[in-house]
Every structure is written in C-alpha cells, then in structure tokens.
Write an enzyme that holds these catalytic residues in place. Sequence first.
Site, PDB file in Angstrom:
ATOM      1  N   LYS A   1     -84.236  90.409 -80.765  1.00  0.00           N
ATOM      2  CA  LYS A   1     -83.473  91.193 -81.832  1.00  0.00           C
ATOM      3  C   LYS A   1     -83.779  92.462 -81.698  1.00  0.00           C
ATOM      4  O   LYS A   1     -82.814  93.225 -82.248  1.00  0.00           O
ATOM      5  CB  LYS A   1     -84.515  90.696 -82.952  1.00  0.00           C
ATOM      6  CG  LYS A   1     -84.353  91.229 -84.484  1.00  0.00           C
ATOM      7  CD  LYS A   1     -83.348  90.437 -85.334  1.00  0.00           C
ATOM      8  CE  LYS A   1     -83.020  91.174 -86.391  1.00  0.00           C
ATOM      9  NZ  LYS A   1     -83.227  90.210 -87.662  1.00  0.00           N
TER      10      LYS A   1
ATOM     11  N   LYS B   1     -82.769  94.737 -92.001  1.00  0.00           N
ATOM     12  CA  LYS B   1     -81.829  94.134 -93.004  1.00  0.00           C
ATOM     13  C   LYS B   1     -82.784  93.739 -94.305  1.00  0.00           C
ATOM     14  O   LYS B   1     -83.853  92.997 -94.130  1.00  0.00           O
ATOM     15  CB  LYS B   1     -81.107  92.987 -92.710  1.00  0.00           C
ATOM     16  CG  LYS B   1     -79.914  93.209 -91.944  1.00  0.00           C
ATOM     17  CD  LYS B   1     -79.075  92.071 -91.751  1.00  0.00           C
ATOM     18  CE  LYS B   1     -77.937  92.194 -91.350  1.00  0.00           C
ATOM     19  NZ  LYS B   1     -77.179  90.950 -90.862  1.00  0.00           N
TER      20      LYS B   1
ATOM     21  N   GLU C   1     -74.651  96.490 -87.973  1.00  0.00           N
ATOM     22  CA  GLU C   1     -73.594  95.261 -87.727  1.00  0.00           C
ATOM     23  C   GLU C   1     -72.311  95.586 -88.036  1.00  0.00           C
ATOM     24  O   GLU C   1     -71.591  95.157 -88.903  1.00  0.00           O
ATOM     25  CB  GLU C   1     -73.914  94.301 -88.877  1.00  0.00           C
ATOM     26  CG  GLU C   1     -73.571  92.857 -88.444  1.00  0.00           C
ATOM     27  CD  GLU C   1     -74.083  91.751 -89.391  1.00  0.00           C
ATOM     28  OE1 GLU C   1     -75.297  92.094 -89.811  1.00  0.00           O
ATOM     29  OE2 GLU C   1     -73.443  90.704 -89.614  1.00  0.00           O
TER      30      GLU C   1
ATOM     31  N   HIS D   1     -84.779  77.936 -94.814  1.00  0.00           N
ATOM     32  CA  HIS D   1     -83.780  78.598 -94.107  1.00  0.00           C
ATOM     33  C   HIS D   1     -83.607  78.042 -93.022  1.00  0.00           C
ATOM     34  O   HIS D   1     -82.433  78.009 -92.326  1.00  0.00           O
ATOM     35  CB  HIS D   1     -84.140  80.080 -94.176  1.00  0.00           C
ATOM     36  CG  HIS D   1     -83.033  80.829 -93.614  1.00  0.00           C
ATOM     37  ND1 HIS D   1     -81.892  81.212 -93.979  1.00  0.00           N
ATOM     38  CD2 HIS D   1     -83.343  81.785 -92.221  1.00  0.00           C
ATOM     39  CE1 HIS D   1     -81.355  82.109 -93.100  1.00  0.00           C
ATOM     40  NE2 HIS D   1     -82.145  82.381 -92.131  1.00  0.00           N
TER      41      HIS D   1
ATOM     42  N   GLU E   1     -85.472  80.061 -85.715  1.00  0.00           N
ATOM     43  CA  GLU E   1     -85.082  81.284 -85.582  1.00  0.00           C
ATOM     44  C   GLU E   1     -85.504  81.892 -84.122  1.00  0.00           C
ATOM     45  O   GLU E   1     -84.946  82.750 -83.372  1.00  0.00           O
ATOM     46  CB  GLU E   1     -85.686  82.381 -86.423  1.00  0.00           C
ATOM     47  CG  GLU E   1     -84.948  82.247 -87.714  1.00  0.00           C
ATOM     48  CD  GLU E   1     -83.556  82.902 -88.105  1.00  0.00           C
ATOM     49  OE1 GLU E   1     -82.966  83.535 -87.124  1.00  0.00           O
ATOM     50  OE2 GLU E   1     -82.987  82.923 -89.178  1.00  0.00           O
TER      51      GLU E   1
ATOM     52  N   HIS F   1     -76.307  79.350 -94.182  1.00  0.00           N
ATOM     53  CA  HIS F   1     -76.305  80.071 -95.679  1.00  0.00           C
ATOM     54  C   HIS F   1     -75.439  78.981 -96.729  1.00  0.00           C
ATOM     55  O   HIS F   1     -76.063  79.262 -97.819  1.00  0.00           O
ATOM     56  CB  HIS F   1     -75.876  81.389 -95.705  1.00  0.00           C
ATOM     57  CG  HIS F   1     -76.494  82.462 -95.230  1.00  0.00           C
ATOM     58  ND1 HIS F   1     -76.280  83.840 -94.830  1.00  0.00           N
ATOM     59  CD2 HIS F   1     -77.769  82.450 -94.964  1.00  0.00           C
ATOM     60  CE1 HIS F   1     -77.144  84.479 -94.732  1.00  0.00           C
ATOM     61  NE2 HIS F   1     -78.068  83.743 -94.643  1.00  0.00           N
TER      62      HIS F   1
ATOM     63  N   HIS G   1     -75.554  80.862 -89.018  1.00  0.00           N
ATOM     64  CA  HIS G   1     -75.796  81.148 -90.485  1.00  0.00           C
ATOM     65  C   HIS G   1     -74.694  81.073 -91.367  1.00  0.00           C
ATOM     66  O   HIS G   1     -74.774  81.019 -92.537  1.00  0.00           O
ATOM     67  CB  HIS G   1     -76.130  82.718 -90.455  1.00  0.00           C
ATOM     68  CG  HIS G   1     -77.877  82.750 -89.904  1.00  0.00           C
ATOM     69  ND1 HIS G   1     -78.349  82.648 -88.674  1.00  0.00           N
ATOM     70  CD2 HIS G   1     -78.789  83.385 -90.809  1.00  0.00           C
ATOM     71  CE1 HIS G   1     -79.440  82.804 -88.763  1.00  0.00           C
ATOM     72  NE2 HIS G   1     -79.878  83.494 -90.008  1.00  0.00           N
TER      73      HIS G   1
ATOM     74  N   ARG H   1     -84.591 106.409-104.132  1.00  0.00           N
ATOM     75  CA  ARG H   1     -83.452 106.324-103.150  1.00  0.00           C
ATOM     76  C   ARG H   1     -84.241 106.340-101.466  1.00  0.00           C
ATOM     77  O   ARG H   1     -83.650 106.716-100.717  1.00  0.00           O
ATOM     78  CB  ARG H   1     -82.758 107.880-103.174  1.00  0.00           C
ATOM     79  CG  ARG H   1     -82.036 108.035-104.210  1.00  0.00           C
ATOM     80  CD  ARG H   1     -80.914 109.023-104.083  1.00  0.00           C
ATOM     81  NE  ARG H   1     -80.382 109.553-105.520  1.00  0.00           N
ATOM     82  CZ  ARG H   1     -81.070 110.508-106.386  1.00  0.00           C
ATOM     83  NH1 ARG H   1     -82.062 111.175-105.764  1.00  0.00           N
ATOM     84  NH2 ARG H   1     -80.731 110.573-107.434  1.00  0.00           N
TER      85      ARG H   1
ATOM     86  N   ARG I   1     -74.144  92.964 -83.486  1.00  0.00           N
ATOM     87  CA  ARG I   1     -75.216  92.500 -84.187  1.00  0.00           C
ATOM     88  C   ARG I   1     -74.977  91.196 -84.817  1.00  0.00           C
ATOM     89  O   ARG I   1     -75.988  90.293 -85.194  1.00  0.00           O
ATOM     90  CB  ARG I   1     -75.887  93.673 -85.281  1.00  0.00           C
ATOM     91  CG  ARG I   1     -76.954  93.110 -86.045  1.00  0.00           C
ATOM     92  CD  ARG I   1     -77.593  94.305 -86.884  1.00  0.00           C
ATOM     93  NE  ARG I   1     -78.769  93.657 -87.727  1.00  0.00           N
ATOM     94  CZ  ARG I   1     -79.630  94.164 -88.247  1.00  0.00           C
ATOM     95  NH1 ARG I   1     -79.672  95.642 -88.160  1.00  0.00           N
ATOM     96  NH2 ARG I   1     -80.647  93.650 -88.890  1.00  0.00           N
TER      97      ARG I   1
ATOM     98  N   ASN J   1     -76.400  86.197 -86.384  1.00  0.00           N
ATOM     99  CA  ASN J   1     -75.979  85.186 -87.056  1.00  0.00           C
ATOM    100  C   ASN J   1     -75.434  83.756 -86.787  1.00  0.00           C
ATOM    101  O   ASN J   1     -74.820  83.036 -87.564  1.00  0.00           O
ATOM    102  CB  ASN J   1     -74.737  85.546 -88.115  1.00  0.00           C
ATOM    103  CG  ASN J   1     -75.251  86.738 -89.033  1.00  0.00           C
ATOM    104  OD1 ASN J   1     -76.294  87.022 -89.730  1.00  0.00           O
ATOM    105  ND2 ASN J   1     -74.361  87.706 -89.026  1.00  0.00           N
TER     106      ASN J   1
END
Lengths: 363, 363
Positions: free
Chosen positions: A228, A144, A238, A266, A186, A253, A249, A123, A242, A246
């Site tokens: 960032k 993330k 997010e 990417h 990025e 993606h 993206h 956990r 936030r 993206n």
Amino acid sequence: MGTLTVELGERSYPIYIGQGLLEKAGAYFEQRGLSKKSPHLIISDSNTAPLYLNKLTESLANAGYNTLTFVVEAGEKSKSLSVYEEVITAAIEGGLDRSSSITALGGGVVGDLAGFAAASYMRGIRFVQIPTTILAHDSSVGGKVGINHPLAKNMIGAFHQPELVLYDVDTLLTLPPREVSAGLAEMLKHGLIWDADFACWCQEHAQGLLALEPEALEYGLEKGCAVKAKVVSQDEKENGLRAILNLGHTIGHAIEAIAGYGTLLHGEAISIGMVGSAMLGVRLGADPSLVQETRAMLQSLRLPVVLPRELETDAIMSAMMHDKKFKEGSITFVVPLSIGQVEIRKDIPASLVREIVEQLKEV
Amino acid sequence: MGTLTVELGERSYPIYIGQGLLEKAGAYFEQRGLSKKSPHLIISDSNTAPLYLNKLTESLANAGYNTLTFVVEAGEKSKSLSVYEEVITAAIEGGLDRSSSITALGGGVVGDLAGFAAASYMRGIRFVQIPTTILAHDSSVGGKVGINHPLAKNMIGAFHQPELVLYDVDTLLTLPPREVSAGLAEMLKHGLIWDADFACWCQEHAQGLLALEPEALEYGLEKGCAVKAKVVSQDEKENGLRAILNLGHTIGHAIEAIAGYGTLLHGEAISIGMVGSAMLGVRLGADPSLVQETRAMLQSLRLPVVLPRELETDAIMSAMMHDKKFKEGSITFVVPLSIGQVEIRKDIPASLVREIVEQLKEV
C-alpha cells in the site's frame, strides 16, 4: 517491531507495527512533535473504546498530553454527516485549535470519520491512525478519508495523510472470526495486485492468520502495508496507479450498498468482487485457472466467493453507476492478468459487467 | 481586460477581470480543458440566479457543455451543513464524476459553499469561481473554502484552489449600495496590509468606486486580487505570511457571529475590526494618527467604524476564543505598524483585546 515509511515528501510518515505500542503512544506523539499546549481529540467506537481507550489516554496523559474522547456507535452508520457534525461539535467545544490533532482508535469506520473531521476542521489539522482491525491496515495507510452519503458510499471525503500510524497487533486479538476473515481479504488483495509470492504466502499461512498468531499477523500486515505504501507514494491522489488498490471494489462497493451497509462486511463484499474481477480477467484473456485460484485463496481465509441470489442485478448495476469509478460514461475496472498482476481498464462495457454479476450468483 | 495568475506550481490558475466575460464562459472552460463528456454543476443563489444564471448556462451550452444548476437561498445561512448535504445530493443525482466541476456563480457564500462541495465531493473535483460581488474578489482567490458550524464561522473547510476565476464586472452593477461598501472594505484591506499607495488610491477614488464606475472597479479589483494572489503564492496554507489577510478579522468574525450572521455584513464587521486593529497598533507603538487615518479611509467608503453598543463584550470575547486564530492559549492578531504595513503578533493578551472592544464602542 516493524517500521515502514510512506514516502510523500513533506507529508511522509511512519507506520509502526508490533506488540505493546498502545502503551507507548505518548512517546510516539512526542517523537512526531505534537503540541502539549493544545488539546487532542480521540475518536473511538462503542466496541473498541471499552477495551483500549483508557490504555491510550493514560499513555498520552503520562507524556503530558491533554486529551478529549468522543465515542461513536460501532458500525458503518457512524460514517454519516450527522455523526460527523457531532464530532466537529466536540472538537469546537473541546477547544481544539490548529495545533491540535484528531486520533482514530478503531477500524476503518472510525479512521475514515475521524480522518475527514481532521481534514476539514479549521481546514485541516493533524491526524493519527491507531487501527484496531486487520481491515484497517488498508484504510489507515494512504490518506483516503471520508463519510457516506445515503445514495453512495465514501462520496464525501478528502486526501489527508496521517502524522503517524500506530499498529498495535495486541488489539487484534479480540476481533471476532468473521471480521478477521474480512480483514484478511484486504491483506490478500495486496498480494493479488502486486506480489504473487505474498498472495501464496497468505494462502499457505491461512491457519496461522485466522488463529491470530502474532508472527503471522506482523509479517502479513507489514507486507500488506508495504504494498500500500509503495503504491500511495507513487500516486497519492489516485491519478493512475493507485486505482489498482480498488481490485474487487467496483462490484464490492455496489453489493455492499445494496445489501445495506454492514450486512455484508466490506472485506466480504470485496472478496466476492475479487472473484468477479478474476472472471472479467478471464473474459479478457487471462488463463481460465485464474478464477479457481482466486476462489481457493479467498476460501482458505474463510471468505465468501458467491453473490447472494437475493441481491438484484439491476440494483447492483445502478449502484455501480453512482460509484466514483464511473467516469465519463464508462466503468473503470481493475482487471487481473494473473495472480500478482493487474491492469486498469477504463473501457469495460456495462453489459459485460452485468454478465459477470449474474455469473457471480452461480455456486 | 486584466489577467492575473496565482502562482502555485501545478495548481496555478488565472484570474480574468473585465466586462462581458460571462458570455465567454464556455471558451474559458475549454481553455482550461474541462471535460465535455461529464456534467458540470453550477451553484448560485436566489438573488444572483435570476440575473445571470441563464447567461452562463447558455454560454456553456453553446460551447458543448452539459450543465446542471442548483440555487440556494441568498445569505450566510446557506453556508450550513444541511445545505451542503443538498448540494452533494444534487451532485450525485446529476451524475457528477471525477472529471466534472462545480462552479460558484455568486458572492462569498456561494463560493465558500460550492468550493467546499468541490473539495470534498469524491475527495475533490474541479472548481470554478465566478464572483458577482466586490467582496468576493477576496474570497474567490486563494482556495479557502468552507461552511459554518452553529458555534463558529468557517469551522469546516478545506484549501481547494479553483481552476479559474472569471470576474465579470458587469455583474457588479446590480449590487445594492450597502454591499458595495462592504465589498470595498476588503479591497481597502489589501491596501492597508501591503500597499499604502493603493490604500490612498481607494480613498481618493471612493466616489467612483461607490458609483461602480467600470474603470475604477477594474483597477481596484485587479490591484486587490494582485495583493491576494501574491500573498497566497507565498503561503498557500496559511503557515505564516498569509495570516496578514486576516487584518480586522479576529474582532470582525466575533462581532459578525454575535450580531447574528447576516445582521452586520462581513465587510462591515471587518471594517469595525480594522479600526480595532489600528487601535491595537497604536497601543503597541504605532503613530496615534493611525486610528484616525484608518477611520477616514473606511468612512470615505461609507463603512461603519463604531461597534454597536448592544453587542456584549463578554459574548464577543467568548466568540473570539472559538476562532481559528486562537492557538495554544494566545490570540493571534494582525497589527498595523502604519498604513500599508502590518505584522503578525501571536502574543496579544485577552485583557488588552477586551479594552479595545470597549474602546470600539465609543463614537
């Protein structure tokens, strides 16, 4: 050397950026209070491990740490449930307990995989990011983490903040040129969403960045990480702001998935995606020069700005529908207003996005 | 009907306990603000689904919710990575987005599995617990979710609090007697760690509880949940106090794993484990009557108090070393001082535990 802090209350953590940090990893582990009684697992990949893994384990051993290592095959395919299971098996067999940590030594794939293992093992145990790519300056900050599902990227994951981020720019010198450019996508993104001056700086210093000049790299990475860190501090999970990270993206993606993970890097996919976002911005009222300016900045970093014709628009649209940014029936897009300024729009009709995808195929 | 709140700031949530709640599920979803635009996934198991799934989906449909269902095979084996992957596939194919939720309709296995899916799907979506066993009054409160690894139980997981817990005691009436007893083991545990009066109440009302009399059940479940809620409110992520909920679990988990998950029910395994804890308590200074008192309480609920001889001590000890409670070289144990009072000890030598395991085999 630069130091930044991601401000998240109890979960705040430092980012160190500079040369020769790998040799000092043991000292940084001590400084963050990592236990010397428990074993620590280092995950790396087949490209990175031969270059830097020994240096890291030696530094940790010299400081009195007991480490185990697990090396995965380089590439996006290692962000799978089956490799994740192997990592967890290694953690159990190595006797990791709740005072142990998992360290990612590598790029975004290793960071995401190791981070999700750290987030979910017992956990959640502690997590250290040691990025070795430019691209990872983005993914290693902000917590993330996650793995891919055959149907869509990053579908399985968590928010799990690292204990610290150690960014040794010496490890960037061995990057192949295509990955350098992809990583700089990025970096530039952080300028495009937040700081027009920094975006211009990236374009002006493109040669130095592409040549991996240490001063340019340190400055650019620190600026990129700072944007960032600021955004993440304001919106860890997010719920709002936030999402501006993206930019590019949503389309990126989708085309990355359709091309087959790893075919387009990417950073290359989001480069094309950011051109698409600029086109969308212009359709929604931004100055028409925005598209050309964005393209020129990306091209200065030797990034692709045209969508390969063979990628089918239908398939791209369908992949977008499975993306996390598709919420309650409408597509969420980060739309640029000008260089350095964006807004989050949740009302973009799919038909308009389809037009943009078509337009992106035109040279 | 009883209502409790688990106090966790922004993540606080209500627990409703009473009869006829399944028919009102739609109203509770509305009350908690779950989206009517996004699909909601209900996970159930092959025992529970035929009895209650229709009632639940009808109630949700009547309130205007769009639901999907996924039924797993009943039993601990469904807490595996492969079934987890199937659940995630169902979520993606069903178009679940960030406003969707995942509901667990079933016992602890379904709750843990669905909860971990909700915790990790798109880095976390909302989660609803609808427990249908007595045992699940424990597992459905507190946000511990997870799945098993072949080497050890619950090794992969998260803390992910539910949006709400709906406890319809009507669903308990179909439980087989062995599961009733196993569930009452966790109920009694809440008395043993926190509230001597409640532990005595369980013993005194054992007949009513075993006969599933609604008043006894409602009172017992509410008391049990209240202890759990109080402990979790004070220590959500098990940094200290929360560990007391593990009374009997260090030995219990090990014997459950060695017997083969599902051979001994969880409640049966921790029943034996709680006798072991009492023996340990006596070795460490508690009144010798503690063992007999604990045994009598457990036996009144028709629970086993002797460790089957065929379970090898070496194997049990080895399984314990892989348990999450094994930290930095010593075993953590919840040790009773008297009925209703425990302390957390982190310094229990393995040799002493081995003696207790041997002693547990004596009738």
